[in-house]
Scaffold this motif. Structure first.
Motif, PDB file in Angstrom:
ATOM      1  N   LEU A 162       0.879  23.724  -6.692  1.00 21.12           N
ATOM      2  CA  LEU A 162       2.244  23.943  -7.184  1.00 21.12           C
ATOM      3  C   LEU A 162       3.268  23.799  -6.067  1.00 21.12           C
ATOM      4  O   LEU A 162       4.306  23.163  -6.247  1.00 21.12           O
ATOM      5  N   PHE A 216       9.645  11.171  -8.986  1.00 18.36           N
ATOM      6  CA  PHE A 216       8.317  11.169  -9.591  1.00 18.36           C
ATOM      7  C   PHE A 216       8.296  10.582 -11.000  1.00 18.36           C
ATOM      8  O   PHE A 216       7.367   9.874 -11.373  1.00 18.36           O
ATOM      9  N   LEU A 241       7.792  10.405  -2.115  1.00 21.37           N
ATOM     10  CA  LEU A 241       7.850   9.154  -2.874  1.00 21.37           C
ATOM     11  C   LEU A 241       9.097   8.369  -2.499  1.00 21.37           C
ATOM     12  O   LEU A 241       9.058   7.159  -2.310  1.00 21.37           O
ATOM     13  N   TYR A 242      10.214   9.077  -2.389  1.00 24.06           N
ATOM     14  CA  TYR A 242      11.487   8.428  -2.066  1.00 24.06           C
ATOM     15  C   TYR A 242      11.461   7.852  -0.652  1.00 24.06           C
ATOM     16  O   TYR A 242      11.984   6.776  -0.405  1.00 24.06           O
ATOM     17  N   SER A 243      10.838   8.597   0.257  1.00 23.63           N
ATOM     18  CA  SER A 243      10.803   8.144   1.655  1.00 23.63           C
ATOM     19  C   SER A 243       9.826   6.986   1.849  1.00 23.63           C
ATOM     20  O   SER A 243       9.826   6.361   2.911  1.00 23.63           O
ATOM     21  N   GLY A 244       8.964   6.739   0.843  1.00 22.96           N
ATOM     22  CA  GLY A 244       7.995   5.647   0.956  1.00 22.96           C
ATOM     23  C   GLY A 244       6.940   5.912   2.014  1.00 22.96           C
ATOM     24  O   GLY A 244       6.488   5.004   2.704  1.00 22.96           O
ATOM     25  N   LEU A 258      14.942  15.296  -8.405  1.00 23.33           N
ATOM     26  CA  LEU A 258      15.685  15.092  -7.155  1.00 23.33           C
ATOM     27  C   LEU A 258      14.772  14.503  -6.086  1.00 23.33           C
ATOM     28  O   LEU A 258      13.580  14.431  -6.247  1.00 23.33           O
ATOM     29  N   MET A 316       0.809  -1.221   0.000  1.00 24.55           N
ATOM     30  CA  MET A 316       0.000   0.000   0.000  1.00 24.55           C
ATOM     31  C   MET A 316       0.844   1.274   0.000  1.00 24.55           C
ATOM     32  O   MET A 316       0.339   2.368  -0.145  1.00 24.55           O
ATOM     33  N   PHE A 317       2.151   1.127   0.213  1.00 21.24           N
ATOM     34  CA  PHE A 317       3.014   2.297   0.255  1.00 21.24           C
ATOM     35  C   PHE A 317       3.676   2.527  -1.100  1.00 21.24           C
ATOM     36  O   PHE A 317       4.199   1.591  -1.701  1.00 21.24           O
ATOM     37  N   LEU A 318       3.599   3.770  -1.571  1.00 19.10           N
ATOM     38  CA  LEU A 318       4.263   4.093  -2.837  1.00 19.10           C
ATOM     39  C   LEU A 318       5.711   4.436  -2.531  1.00 19.10           C
ATOM     40  O   LEU A 318       5.987   5.276  -1.682  1.00 19.10           O
ATOM     41  N   ARG A 319       6.620   3.787  -3.236  1.00 19.56           N
ATOM     42  CA  ARG A 319       8.033   4.097  -3.019  1.00 19.56           C
ATOM     43  C   ARG A 319       8.792   4.009  -4.337  1.00 19.56           C
ATOM     44  O   ARG A 319       8.845   2.960  -4.959  1.00 19.56           O
ATOM     45  N   GLU A 320       9.340   5.144  -4.779  1.00 15.22           N
ATOM     46  CA  GLU A 320      10.098   5.211  -6.030  1.00 15.22           C
ATOM     47  C   GLU A 320      11.228   6.216  -5.840  1.00 15.22           C
ATOM     48  O   GLU A 320      11.140   7.092  -4.976  1.00 15.22           O
ATOM     49  N   PRO A 321      12.296   6.105  -6.664  1.00 17.95           N
ATOM     50  CA  PRO A 321      13.407   7.067  -6.517  1.00 17.95           C
ATOM     51  C   PRO A 321      12.973   8.519  -6.753  1.00 17.95           C
ATOM     52  O   PRO A 321      13.423   9.418  -6.086  1.00 17.95           O
ATOM     53  N   LEU A 342      -4.622   5.615   2.461  1.00 17.24           N
ATOM     54  CA  LEU A 342      -4.836   6.882   3.158  1.00 17.24           C
ATOM     55  C   LEU A 342      -5.066   8.008   2.156  1.00 17.24           C
ATOM     56  O   LEU A 342      -5.987   8.817   2.299  1.00 17.24           O
ATOM     57  N   ILE A 343      -4.201   8.077   1.111  1.00 15.98           N
ATOM     58  CA  ILE A 343      -4.306   9.218   0.179  1.00 15.98           C
ATOM     59  C   ILE A 343      -5.501   9.106  -0.769  1.00 15.98           C
ATOM     60  O   ILE A 343      -6.022  10.138  -1.196  1.00 15.98           O
ATOM     61  N   THR A 389       6.713  16.313  -3.596  1.00 18.98           N
ATOM     62  CA  THR A 389       6.238  14.988  -4.013  1.00 18.98           C
ATOM     63  C   THR A 389       7.333  13.922  -4.058  1.00 18.98           C
ATOM     64  O   THR A 389       7.177  12.843  -3.500  1.00 18.98           O
ATOM     65  N   SER A 390       8.450  14.255  -4.738  1.00 23.10           N
ATOM     66  CA  SER A 390       9.508  13.253  -4.902  1.00 23.10           C
ATOM     67  C   SER A 390      10.114  12.840  -3.567  1.00 23.10           C
ATOM     68  O   SER A 390      10.482  11.680  -3.384  1.00 23.10           O
ATOM     69  N   VAL A 391      10.198  13.806  -2.634  1.00 27.76           N
ATOM     70  CA  VAL A 391      10.762  13.502  -1.312  1.00 27.76           C
ATOM     71  C   VAL A 391       9.886  12.455  -0.618  1.00 27.76           C
ATOM     72  O   VAL A 391      10.387  11.475  -0.073  1.00 27.76           O
ATOM     73  N   PRO A 433      -1.369  20.292 -11.750  1.00 31.52           N
ATOM     74  CA  PRO A 433      -0.751  21.616 -11.622  1.00 31.52           C
ATOM     75  C   PRO A 433       0.515  21.773 -12.463  1.00 31.52           C
ATOM     76  O   PRO A 433       0.830  22.874 -12.908  1.00 31.52           O
ATOM     77  N   LEU A 450       3.710  20.236  -5.005  1.00 37.42           N
ATOM     78  CA  LEU A 450       4.412  19.405  -5.990  1.00 37.42           C
ATOM     79  C   LEU A 450       5.888  19.253  -5.659  1.00 37.42           C
ATOM     80  O   LEU A 450       6.470  18.197  -5.840  1.00 37.42           O
ATOM     81  N   ALA A 451       6.484  20.360  -5.178  1.00 32.19           N
ATOM     82  CA  ALA A 451       7.922  20.346  -4.903  1.00 32.19           C
ATOM     83  C   ALA A 451       8.293  19.274  -3.879  1.00 32.19           C
ATOM     84  O   ALA A 451       9.415  18.773  -3.888  1.00 32.19           O
ATOM     85  N   SER A 461      12.613  19.477  -8.889  1.00 34.05           N
ATOM     86  CA  SER A 461      12.119  18.859  -7.647  1.00 34.05           C
ATOM     87  C   SER A 461      11.547  17.467  -7.912  1.00 34.05           C
ATOM     88  O   SER A 461      11.561  16.608  -7.033  1.00 34.05           O
ATOM     89  N   LEU A 491       3.992   7.475   1.346  1.00 29.66           N
ATOM     90  CA  LEU A 491       2.657   7.653   0.767  1.00 29.66           C
ATOM     91  C   LEU A 491       1.871   6.350   0.832  1.00 29.66           C
ATOM     92  O   LEU A 491       2.200   5.393   0.145  1.00 29.66           O
ATOM     93  N   ASN A 492       0.846   6.336   1.664  1.00 29.29           N
ATOM     94  CA  ASN A 492       0.026   5.142   1.813  1.00 29.29           C
ATOM     95  C   ASN A 492      -1.247   5.307   0.970  1.00 29.29           C
ATOM     96  O   ASN A 492      -2.035   6.222   1.207  1.00 29.29           O
ATOM     97  N   LEU A 493      -1.412   4.395   0.003  1.00 26.69           N
ATOM     98  CA  LEU A 493      -2.550   4.492  -0.923  1.00 26.69           C
ATOM     99  C   LEU A 493      -3.900   4.454  -0.219  1.00 26.69           C
ATOM    100  O   LEU A 493      -4.824   5.169  -0.606  1.00 26.69           O
TER     101      LEU A 493
END
Lengths: 130, 104
Positions: free
Chosen positions: B35, A61, B45-48, A129, A54-59, B54-55, B41-43, A93, B38-39, A126, B50-52
């Motif tokens: 906007l 976006f 995602l990388y940290s894992g 990275l 259930m957790f999304l995890r990727e390097p 929940l979101i 988001t990747s942080v 967005p 968005l900045a 962003s 985001l629980n589906l």
């Protein structure tokens, strides 16, 4: 004459942005909504799950988007649909900024082209990275 | 704690530094929150983190809330809005201090 033309162009641009945002959000909500329903039919509940799947995890976006589209729905359609909906929600967005950049380039407005381009580059960096 | 867009801080900055009226600052914050969020988001995602499960429901719920909020906002007086917002920010402050102290 020219000022009214500029005004109508500006309002057309605002309208285009509002349509883009509405379409993005509605599409995303429909997908997430269908995903939640399928999830409920499959698991019999929609309580918060601590399962690893259930957790999304990727390097970053873009990897996330690439993996999502390359992998396809697979067996777990509910989770894929929910993830796709979330991806579209994140992209909405971003698409709005791209639309602004294109609009200001077309209008030849250097100042706002540079400002929106700066925002676009910042967001893209962003996304890359983490 | 603040959500990934930090809307509560943005509204405070827009009101106190940019001197925007409360309704304008709240709606502007709502418009640009996508906007700024968005900045981060990747942080996330990388940290894992985001629980589906929940979101998914949260995305649906917050959108319905935003649609309703937009309608209620027009009917509220500025003063009532300020008080409501003060309560929310006060809650955030207490929560942040509590979590900060408890994690020491």
């Amino acid at each position: 004459m020219s000022s009214s033309r500029t005004e109508s162009e500006a309002s057309r641009f605002e309208l285009a942005i509002s349509y883009l945002l509405i379409i993005g959000v509605v599409t995303s909500l429909i997908l997430v909504g269908i995903g939640i329903l399928l999830f409920y039919f499959h698991f019999g509940q929609i309580a918060i799950s601590e399962k690893k799947a259930m957790f999304l995890r990727e390097p970053n976006f873009f990897y996330f988007l690439w993996d999502l589209l390359r992998g396809g729905p697979g067996e777990d359609k509910a989770i894929w649909l929910m993830t796709l909906g979330i991806a579209i929600l994140i992209l909405t967005p971003y698409a709005r900024v791209i639309l602004s950049v294109l609009h200001f380039i077309r209008k030849g407005n250097l100042k706002y082209t540079l400002i929106t381009l700066f925002v676009f580059i910042l967001l893209t960096v962003s996304f890359i990275l983490h | 704690m603040l959500g990934i867009g930090a809307g509560a801080f943005k509204v405070t900055v827009q009101e106190n530094i940019l001197k925007l009226p409360p309704k304008v600052s709240i709606t502007t914050s709502n418009f640009i929150i996508g906007l700024t969020a968005l900045a981060g988001t990747s942080v996330y995602l990388y940290s894992g983190l985001l629980n589906l499960t929940l979101i998914g429901p949260m995305a649906v719920g917050t959108t319905i809330g935003a649609l309703m909020g937009g309608r209620v906002l027009n009917k509220l007086k500025d003063r009532a809005l300020r008080i409501l917002f003060f309560v929310v920010v006060l809650f955030l402050i207490v929560q942040m201090v509590y979590k900060g102290v408890m994690s020491i």
